[in-house]
Scaffold this motif. Structure first.
Motif, PDB file in Angstrom:
ATOM      1  N   ALA A   1      14.161  71.650  70.462  1.00 35.53           N
ATOM      2  CA  ALA A   1      13.961  70.500  69.900  1.00 35.53           C
ATOM      3  C   ALA A   1      12.773  69.454  70.470  1.00 35.53           C
ATOM      4  O   ALA A   1      12.262  69.839  71.535  1.00 35.53           O
ATOM      5  CB  ALA A   1      15.281  69.547  70.730  1.00 35.53           C
ATOM      6  N   ALA A   2      12.375  68.767  69.286  1.00 31.65           N
ATOM      7  CA  ALA A   2      11.338  67.814  69.653  1.00 31.65           C
ATOM      8  C   ALA A   2      11.731  66.943  70.940  1.00 31.65           C
ATOM      9  O   ALA A   2      12.891  66.857  70.766  1.00 31.65           O
ATOM     10  CB  ALA A   2      10.927  67.197  68.171  1.00 31.65           C
ATOM     11  N   PRO A   3      10.418  66.636  71.467  1.00 31.99           N
ATOM     12  CA  PRO A   3      10.934  65.469  72.535  1.00 31.99           C
ATOM     13  C   PRO A   3      11.795  64.484  72.281  1.00 31.99           C
ATOM     14  O   PRO A   3      12.700  64.176  73.047  1.00 31.99           O
ATOM     15  CB  PRO A   3       9.253  65.061  73.081  1.00 31.99           C
ATOM     16  N   VAL A   4      11.393  63.874  71.140  1.00 32.75           N
ATOM     17  CA  VAL A   4      12.495  62.656  70.735  1.00 32.75           C
ATOM     18  C   VAL A   4      13.929  63.083  70.666  1.00 32.75           C
ATOM     19  O   VAL A   4      14.811  62.449  70.837  1.00 32.75           O
ATOM     20  CB  VAL A   4      11.975  61.982  69.415  1.00 32.75           C
ATOM     21  N   LEU A   5      14.022  64.217  70.267  1.00 32.59           N
ATOM     22  CA  LEU A   5      15.293  64.927  70.181  1.00 32.59           C
ATOM     23  C   LEU A   5      15.866  65.310  71.316  1.00 32.59           C
ATOM     24  O   LEU A   5      17.258  65.091  71.703  1.00 32.59           O
ATOM     25  CB  LEU A   5      15.321  65.908  69.167  1.00 32.59           C
ATOM     26  N   ALA A   6      15.211  65.919  72.293  1.00 35.22           N
ATOM     27  CA  ALA A   6      15.699  66.507  73.605  1.00 35.22           C
ATOM     28  C   ALA A   6      16.192  64.980  74.381  1.00 35.22           C
ATOM     29  O   ALA A   6      17.128  65.177  74.926  1.00 35.22           O
ATOM     30  CB  ALA A   6      14.442  66.989  74.203  1.00 35.22           C
ATOM     31  N   GLU A   7      15.271  64.003  74.193  1.00 30.52           N
ATOM     32  CA  GLU A   7      15.898  62.721  74.793  1.00 30.52           C
ATOM     33  C   GLU A   7      16.943  62.114  74.424  1.00 30.52           C
ATOM     34  O   GLU A   7      18.174  61.655  75.148  1.00 30.52           O
ATOM     35  CB  GLU A   7      14.533  61.781  74.785  1.00 30.52           C
ATOM     36  N   PHE A   8      17.111  62.184  73.041  1.00 34.63           N
ATOM     37  CA  PHE A   8      18.453  61.881  72.148  1.00 34.63           C
ATOM     38  C   PHE A   8      19.526  62.603  72.896  1.00 34.63           C
ATOM     39  O   PHE A   8      20.909  62.203  73.189  1.00 34.63           O
ATOM     40  CB  PHE A   8      18.454  62.105  70.833  1.00 34.63           C
ATOM     41  N   PHE A   9      19.630  64.074  73.190  1.00 36.77           N
ATOM     42  CA  PHE A   9      20.526  64.963  73.519  1.00 36.77           C
ATOM     43  C   PHE A   9      20.970  64.564  74.958  1.00 36.77           C
ATOM     44  O   PHE A   9      21.963  64.610  75.129  1.00 36.77           O
ATOM     45  CB  PHE A   9      20.353  66.301  73.310  1.00 36.77           C
ATOM     46  N   GLU A  10      19.759  64.284  75.659  1.00 42.02           N
ATOM     47  CA  GLU A  10      20.142  63.959  77.072  1.00 42.02           C
ATOM     48  C   GLU A  10      20.969  62.812  77.377  1.00 42.02           C
ATOM     49  O   GLU A  10      21.958  62.659  78.100  1.00 42.02           O
ATOM     50  CB  GLU A  10      18.909  64.012  78.110  1.00 42.02           C
ATOM     51  N   THR A  11      20.411  61.610  76.476  1.00 44.51           N
ATOM     52  CA  THR A  11      21.218  60.464  76.601  1.00 44.51           C
ATOM     53  C   THR A  11      22.790  60.626  76.023  1.00 44.51           C
ATOM     54  O   THR A  11      23.772  60.119  76.625  1.00 44.51           O
ATOM     55  CB  THR A  11      20.585  59.358  75.644  1.00 44.51           C
ATOM     56  N   GLN A  12      22.989  61.322  75.097  1.00 41.65           N
ATOM     57  CA  GLN A  12      24.214  61.965  74.601  1.00 41.65           C
ATOM     58  C   GLN A  12      25.091  62.470  75.769  1.00 41.65           C
ATOM     59  O   GLN A  12      26.123  62.167  75.960  1.00 41.65           O
ATOM     60  CB  GLN A  12      23.925  62.901  73.421  1.00 41.65           C
ATOM     61  N   ARG A  13      24.387  63.622  76.332  1.00 43.22           N
ATOM     62  CA  ARG A  13      25.186  64.274  77.630  1.00 43.22           C
ATOM     63  C   ARG A  13      25.639  62.995  78.539  1.00 43.22           C
ATOM     64  O   ARG A  13      26.761  63.096  78.927  1.00 43.22           O
ATOM     65  CB  ARG A  13      24.090  64.885  78.492  1.00 43.22           C
TER      66      ARG A  13
END
Ligand SMILES: NC(=O)c1ccc[n+]([C@@H]2O[C@H](COP(=O)([O-])OP(=O)(O)OC[C@H]3O[C@@H](n4cnc5c(N)ncnc54)[C@H](OP(=O)(O)O)[C@@H]3O)[C@@H](O)[C@H]2O)c1
Length: 239
Positions: A186-198
């Motif tokens: 994942a690109a950084p913006v997506l990785a951050e999105f997924f961590e928020t999701q978790r």
């Protein structure tokens, strides 16, 4: 949930990722397994990891002739699972129509065409599972096309569950799955999105590949479940 010994499971897109994890478990249960990728040698090498009862074959869902070749070498199919995907990254503000059309060709028309090819070989008490994804309801940055494709899978399942009965047809909708290419690349913006999701998920976790495999095996084997969409997201859709 156990597959019958020697049942034949075909996983299109099973040379990697969630499809491969499913194939690994099915193989351990004594099923005959065929996994596909776009490259025949690479798919055969992955299948070899699963033991002598597994086969790896080439299949490109963007190419109907490739489906003809795949099914020419296959006799009966008890369980068909479609996981194949070529991810694009699209948004309305920066839309790439060619990439969108290719994704839709693979993850909508390609899935339907694969089922059509399998139909003469599917056993009447067999089952089909098509992979959708939570981005249809909870879009992520760049998921415009994927959100469309995942949504279309549910319509396809509704239609097929009636049309090809008594073969059962279901969808699985995973949330973002820990330890898969979707997260690892994942690109950084997506990785951050997924961590928020978790963090927001009621279960405070992302589903694991084992969770998805268990859910697919349930859909493949429960004789009274068809036309269903099983969401495996630790409750993320609710928050
Ligand atoms: N991972 C997640 O977090 C997540 C979340 C929600 C939904 N899903 C859904 O789950 C499914 C599996 O995801 P994944 O992460 O396991 O995928 P993955 O690891 O990227 O594997 C994709 C597979 O699809 C195959 N493939 C690519 N293009 C193809 C084509 N044109 N024709 C046929 N096969 C093709 C690949 O073949 P090669 O081996 O040749 O590359 C590979 O085997 C997808 O449908 C995805 O939308 C995943």
């Amino acid at each position: 949930m156990m597959l019958k010994k020697d049942a034949h499971l075909l996983v299109i897109g099973g040379a990697r990722g969630l499809g491969f994890e499913l194939a690994r478990t099915a193989s351990e249960q004594g099923a005959r397994v065929t996994v596909t990728g776009r490259d025949a040698d690479a798919a055969a090498a992955r299948a070899a990891e699963l033991g002598p009862s597994a086969r790896g074959l080439a299949c490109d869902l963007a190419d109907a002739a490739s489906l003809d070749r795949l099914f020419a070498g296959i006799d009966t199919v008890d369980h068909l699972v479609l996981t194949a995907i070529e991810r694009d990254r699209n948004s309305a503000a920066d839309f790439h129509a060619d990439a969108a059309a290719r994704m839709m060709l693979i993850k909508t028309v390609g899935y339907a065409n694969a089922v059509a090819h399998a139909l003469p070989r599917l056993s009447p008490d067999g089952s089909v599972v098509l992979f959708s994804g939570l981005s249809m309801w909870r879009p992520a940055p760049g998921s415009t096309t994927l959100s469309m494709a995942n949504s279309a899978i549910l319509g396809l399942v509704n239609s097929l569950a009636v049309e090809i009965a008594p073969v059962r047809v279901n969808a699985i909708t995973p949330g973002t799955v820990a330890g898969t290419a979707a997260i690892d690349n994942a690109a950084p913006v997506l990785a951050e999105f997924f961590e928020t999701q978790r963090r927001r998920t009621p279960g405070k976790r992302l589903p694991t590949p084992d969770d998805i495999v268990a859910a697919v095996l349930f859909l493949l084997t429960c004789p009274s479940v068809t036309g269903e969409n099983l969401v495996v997201d630790a409750g993320y859709r609710l928050v």
